[in-house]
Design an enzyme around this catalytic site. Structure first.
Site, PDB file in Angstrom:
ATOM      1  N   HIS A 454       0.832  -1.232  -0.050  1.00 33.45           N
ATOM      2  CA  HIS A 454       0.013   0.036  -0.034  1.00 33.45           C
ATOM      3  C   HIS A 454       0.849   1.369  -0.106  1.00 33.45           C
ATOM      4  O   HIS A 454       1.256   1.806   1.136  1.00 33.45           O
ATOM      5  CB  HIS A 454      -1.040  -0.050   1.207  1.00 33.45           C
ATOM      6  CG  HIS A 454      -1.826   1.008   1.453  1.00 33.45           C
ATOM      7  ND1 HIS A 454      -2.234   1.558   2.545  1.00 33.45           N
ATOM      8  CD2 HIS A 454      -2.449   1.939   0.284  1.00 33.45           C
ATOM      9  CE1 HIS A 454      -3.302   2.489   2.139  1.00 33.45           C
ATOM     10  NE2 HIS A 454      -3.186   2.811   0.934  1.00 33.45           N
ATOM     11  N   GLU A 466       2.737   0.670   3.559  1.00 35.04           N
ATOM     12  CA  GLU A 466       2.108  -0.502   4.177  1.00 35.04           C
ATOM     13  C   GLU A 466       2.295  -1.888   3.606  1.00 35.04           C
ATOM     14  O   GLU A 466       1.643  -1.777   2.420  1.00 35.04           O
ATOM     15  CB  GLU A 466       0.749  -0.334   4.896  1.00 35.04           C
ATOM     16  CG  GLU A 466       0.615   0.898   5.886  1.00 35.04           C
ATOM     17  CD  GLU A 466      -0.885   1.220   5.804  1.00 35.04           C
ATOM     18  OE1 GLU A 466      -1.184   1.603   7.092  1.00 35.04           O
ATOM     19  OE2 GLU A 466      -1.864   0.905   5.237  1.00 35.04           O
TER      20      GLU A 466
HETATM   21  P1  NAD Z   1      -7.386   6.242 -10.466  1.00 35.48           P
HETATM   22  O1  NAD Z   1      -8.924   6.193 -10.782  1.00 35.48           O
HETATM   23  O2  NAD Z   1      -6.856   7.411 -10.907  1.00 35.48           O
HETATM   24  O3  NAD Z   1      -6.945   5.038 -11.550  1.00 35.48           O
HETATM   25  C1  NAD Z   1      -7.318   3.746 -11.683  1.00 35.48           C
HETATM   26  C2  NAD Z   1      -7.171   3.221 -13.143  1.00 35.48           C
HETATM   27  O4  NAD Z   1      -7.504   1.826 -12.973  1.00 35.48           O
HETATM   28  C3  NAD Z   1      -7.935   3.896 -14.000  1.00 35.48           C
HETATM   29  O5  NAD Z   1      -6.803   4.396 -15.017  1.00 35.48           O
HETATM   30  C4  NAD Z   1      -8.800   2.716 -14.823  1.00 35.48           C
HETATM   31  O6  NAD Z   1      -8.798   3.074 -16.324  1.00 35.48           O
HETATM   32  C5  NAD Z   1      -7.950   1.790 -14.602  1.00 35.48           C
HETATM   33  N1  NAD Z   1      -8.738   0.513 -14.431  1.00 35.48           N
HETATM   34  C6  NAD Z   1     -10.105   0.095 -14.130  1.00 35.48           C
HETATM   35  N2  NAD Z   1     -10.383  -1.082 -14.235  1.00 35.48           N
HETATM   36  C7  NAD Z   1      -9.365  -1.771 -14.779  1.00 35.48           C
HETATM   37  C8  NAD Z   1      -8.937  -3.038 -15.042  1.00 35.48           C
HETATM   38  N3  NAD Z   1      -9.932  -4.087 -15.006  1.00 35.48           N
HETATM   39  N4  NAD Z   1      -7.753  -3.257 -15.588  1.00 35.48           N
HETATM   40  C9  NAD Z   1      -6.780  -2.172 -15.659  1.00 35.48           C
HETATM   41  N5  NAD Z   1      -7.162  -0.988 -15.418  1.00 35.48           N
HETATM   42  C10 NAD Z   1      -8.263  -0.605 -15.039  1.00 35.48           C
HETATM   43  O7  NAD Z   1      -7.309   5.632  -9.019  1.00 35.48           O
HETATM   44  P2  NAD Z   1      -6.065   5.509  -8.089  1.00 35.48           P
HETATM   45  O8  NAD Z   1      -6.437   6.862  -7.189  1.00 35.48           O
HETATM   46  O9  NAD Z   1      -4.674   5.648  -8.937  1.00 35.48           O
HETATM   47  O10 NAD Z   1      -6.390   4.227  -7.243  1.00 35.48           O
HETATM   48  C11 NAD Z   1      -5.888   2.969  -7.609  1.00 35.48           C
HETATM   49  C12 NAD Z   1      -5.889   2.005  -6.630  1.00 35.48           C
HETATM   50  O11 NAD Z   1      -5.064   2.621  -5.425  1.00 35.48           O
HETATM   51  C13 NAD Z   1      -7.288   2.008  -5.575  1.00 35.48           C
HETATM   52  O12 NAD Z   1      -7.241   0.718  -5.127  1.00 35.48           O
HETATM   53  C14 NAD Z   1      -7.037   3.024  -4.539  1.00 35.48           C
HETATM   54  O13 NAD Z   1      -7.892   2.601  -3.610  1.00 35.48           O
HETATM   55  C15 NAD Z   1      -5.598   2.973  -4.216  1.00 35.48           C
HETATM   56  N6  NAD Z   1      -5.020   3.969  -3.329  1.00 35.48           N
HETATM   57  C16 NAD Z   1      -5.439   5.247  -3.892  1.00 35.48           C
HETATM   58  C17 NAD Z   1      -4.757   6.272  -3.330  1.00 35.48           C
HETATM   59  C18 NAD Z   1      -5.198   7.672  -3.460  1.00 35.48           C
HETATM   60  O14 NAD Z   1      -5.057   8.664  -2.772  1.00 35.48           O
HETATM   61  N7  NAD Z   1      -5.472   8.069  -4.779  1.00 35.48           N
HETATM   62  C19 NAD Z   1      -3.862   6.077  -2.312  1.00 35.48           C
HETATM   63  C20 NAD Z   1      -3.530   4.834  -1.784  1.00 35.48           C
HETATM   64  C21 NAD Z   1      -4.222   3.768  -2.575  1.00 35.48           C
END
Ligand code: NAD
Length: 717
Positions: A454, A466
């Site tokens: 994480h 994490e």
């Molecule tokens: P985001 O929406 O910016 O990006 C997600 C991406 O995943 C998108 O580009 C989407 O097109 C792609 N996607 C969706 N379904 C898919 C699939 N089946 N195969 C391939 N790609 C696919 O989201 P993010 O903020 O980058 O978050 C991504 C992950 O990281 C989540 O699980 C989120 O909980 C976690 N996270 C986010 C943060 C934050 O602050 N943004 C922090 C820590 C963890």
């Protein structure tokens, strides 16, 4: 049997002695009491010899000169009285000062890190020659531990490098390179490491001929030449800058400034006495103890392999596939490329891949020093970055990280599909922030090689990672994930799977309490001001807007569902989300966000929240607001320890300091509690009792209070 010595004497030529420091069995030399005693007896012998015409101080460890004083000895003596601390400083300084009182010139030949006490020791030599190795770093980082130099550094530095340079180096705590040291007058010469001794000997011969060192010794005994106007100007500008940087929370830089400036107008001996008295006032202070705790947390984290089995070795991760090229996927990709790990990036949308690649290359190309994009860097990184939509290629990497949308079904489908094609020994990880790793592991054929890795947003700035251990994750997976995170320059903490893992679980009570205070009629500004006063980089209300209210709503729901006995979701966030106020990203949240301007208050939001807020605001003093915000977080942290979610209290503090910006000068959440004492914490919780279980002391807190014990039990290790 006595310990093997650290310092040995040799004679590179008949009339020049060399003292070589090489601490047996250690990677770095540190100045412990026993090393100082050795130095004392060597100097005594050499001082009495008429056949010696020069002395060289050097290290037997390539790339490591002296890393400073022995901090473990420091910690053991934190409770000495102020006069004892001043005497400790004086004793060390008098010893080093003998290097500038010999009948022959003294030269330090420095290759590698030379900081803290090491920089002070060489400051007392007549001359310094440094190697041009990039490992050679020279500086006074004491302020980072809440101290300033105490062995004469504040007195010698302005007399060698000038008052402005001394102030900048000592109050800022940053190290300089050999070339910078040459420009400032610290170094007489910069040469390749294998020519250090040759250069040191040449300097000694020249000094014997010119006796320039004698004139410098005379000059350094007196005050520093500077006009009162210049002195006043330097003092005022430096004090203003320090105040702005420290927010008044870190006393050492300002105290160092005063000591350097006042000492510069005295003779050197008096300046050193002033320094010892000032240093003694900081030694053992709460901020000093807190920053030492952070130092040890960081140091122990570097050594922690994430599992306790010493026979196990991590696998090397050379190639990583990242699914999801959004904010996190792109950030993780850039972190890998910076450390030369090959990346294969994909996304369900080709536009997301295109944007992701552009973002990754922009970030990797950015040179922080020049503040410009470096074309060569971008080209080198591009060679390590590929995109594909071919599952077989993705599954062939040493590690596959899933960073797709936060949707359990989508994540499960992606993970199961890729796992089919992966070979034994490869690692599968999720970057989820809220979905239990155990749930995602269901349906996997080899859940033992699956875990959470994480990363936090923004990945480039956030040191914490994490590593989430699912019920089925095996030790090999965890040790490899920890090793990998360190390779990226991160600080990994191993956390057992559970709602919100560690950091989000501890942030919830704090963020939630902020809303409860708003419901009770407090202004956003009063709540945020109290948190900033405590030392947080921003208040919780500002943080909501930064994180995004839709994200906060979702994360809050998960945690409130998991712990209904103590957390209930406030109606405030759903109301803002329903009104399209998502925070910074939509230009409006609790505040209005216009361009790069500071967030502004918005009367509209007050009208929107009116139904949820008390007409008669509760009256709370700033300290009471601080208790309301941070004590629920602390109670939850003690629960986390009771549950064994992390392996050591220090993991909680690493998580809070490096994952949430919890103020380092408080040493971490549990260190802060320890500094108050558990009994005091329980006493502070008493009046909050009617608020419910979230502020009721846990069995662990009660036990610590009853027995007068600490979370750390006296030691960060
Ligand atoms: P985001 O929406 O910016 O990006 C997600 C991406 O995943 C998108 O580009 C989407 O097109 C792609 N996607 C969706 N379904 C898919 C699939 N089946 N195969 C391939 N790609 C696919 O989201 P993010 O903020 O980058 O978050 C991504 C992950 O990281 C989540 O699980 C989120 O909980 C976690 N996270 C986010 C943060 C934050 O602050 N943004 C922090 C820590 C963890």
């Amino acid at each position: 049997m006595p310990d093997a010595p650290t310092i040995t004497v040799s004679y590179p030529v008949a009339d020049v002695a060399a003292l070589t420091l090489d601490m047996p069995g250690k990677g770095a030399n540190v100045l412990s009491q026993s090393v100082l005693q050795e130095l004392d007896s060597h100097l005594q012998q050499l001082e009495g010899r008429s056949d010696i015409r020069g002395l060289i101080i050097r290290s037997g460890k390539p790339g490591q000169f002296i890393a400073g004083a022995d901090l473990r000895e420091f910690v053991a003596s934190l409770d000495v009285t102020q006069s004892q601390a001043a005497e400790m400083c004086q004793r060390g300084r008098r010893l080093f000062a003998r290097l500038s009182q010999t009948q022959f010139p003294t030269v330090a030949a420095i290759d590698g890190i030379c900081v803290g006490g090491g920089a002070e020791l060489v400051s007392w030599c007549d001359r310094r020659v440094m190697s041009d190795s990039p490992k050679t770093q020279f500086g006074f980082p004491e302020v980072k531990l809440g101290l300033f130099p105490g062995w004469g550094g504040t007195a010698r530095a302005p007399r060698i490098a000038g008052l402005g340079n001394a102030v900048e180096m000592i109050t800022g705590g940053e190290s300089i390179s050999a070339q910078q040291a040459l420009a400032m007058g610290w170094a007489s010469d910069v040469v390749p490491p294998d020519r250090l001794m040759e250069s040191a000997l040449a300097i000694i011969r020249e000094e014997q001929a010119t006796r320039a060192y004698d004139r410098d010794r005379q000059r350094c005994q007196g005050p520093v030449a500077i006009s009162p106007t210049e002195l006043g100007f330097l003092g005022a500008t430096a004090a203003g800058y320090i105040q702005q940087q420290t927010g008044g929370h870190y006393p050492a830089p300002l105290a160092a400034l005063e000591t350097i400036l006042a000492g510069s107008q005295l003779d050197c001996e008096a300046a050193c006495r002033l320094e010892a008295d000032g240093m003694a006032r900081l030694f053992g202070s709460p901020v000093n103890a807190a920053l030492l705790n952070i130092f040890f947390l960081t140091d122990l984290n570097k050594k922690d392999r994430g599992v306790d089995r010493s026979e196990l070795q991590p696998r090397e991760i050379r190639t990583v596939s990242i699914l999801g090229a959004g904010i996190m996927g792109a950030g993780i990709a850039a972190a890998n490329l910076k450390r030369e790990v090959q990346v294969l990036l994909t996304d369900a949308r080709s536009e997301a891949i295109r944007q992701g690649v552009q973002g990754v290359l922009d970030e990797v190309a950015y040179d922080r020093e020049t503040k410009q994009k470096d074309f060569d860097r971008a080209v080198r990184a591009a060679a390590l970055l590929n995109t594909t939509t071919d599952d077989a290629a993705l599954a062939a990497s040493d590690l596959v990280i899933e960073a797709v949308v936060e949707n359990e079904q989508v994540k499960r489908e992606v993970l199961q599909r890729l796992e089919q094609r992966m070979k034994p020994g490869q690692l599968l990880a999720t970057n989820t922030s809220t979905i239990p790793v155990n749930s995602l592991a269901q349906g996997l054929e080899h859940p033992q090689r699956f875990c959470g890795i994480h990363f936090f947003n923004p990945v480039r700035r956030m040191k914490l990672v994490e590593v989430i251990r699912g019920q089925a994750s095996d030790d090999q997976t965890i040790i490899t994930a920890v090793h990998y995170a360190k390779r990226l320059g991160k600080m990994p903490v191993v956390v057992k799977d559970g709602p919100g893992f560690l950091v989000n679980r501890l942030l919830l009570p704090y963020m939630d309490e902020a809303l409860k205070l708003v419901e009770q009629g407090l202004s956003f500004e009063d709540v945020d001001k109290a948190a900033r006063r405590f030392g947080m980089p921003m208040g919780p209300i500002e943080l909501y807007d930064m994180v995004g209210l839709d994200t906060a709503l979702f994360a809050g729901k998960v945690l409130c569902q998991a712990f209904p006995d103590r957390f209930t979701a406030s109606p405030i966030v759903p109301a803002l989300v329903a009104a399209g106020r998502l925070g910074q990203k939509s230009g409006r949240g609790f505040f209005l966000h216009v361009g790069k301007k500071r967030p502004q208050t918005d009367p509209e939001v007050m009208a929107l929240l009116k139904p949820f807020r008390s007409e008669k605001p509760v009256q709370l003093k700033p300290d009471q607001i601080i208790h309301r915000l941070f004590l629920p977080m602390l109670v939850e942290a003690s629960r986390v320890l009771e549950e064994g979610l992390v392996r050591h209290p220090r993991d909680v503090d690493i998580g809070m300091v490096f994952g949430t910006g919890f103020p380092p000068f408080r040493g971490g959440l549990l260190h802060w509690a320890d500094s108050l004492g558990a009994a005091k914490v329980v006493e502070f919780l008493k009046p909050l009792e009617p608020l419910g279980k979230r502020v009721h002391p846990t069995a662990l807190l009660q036990e610590l209070a009853a027995k007068g014990r600490k979370f750390y039990d006296g030691s960060p290790s």
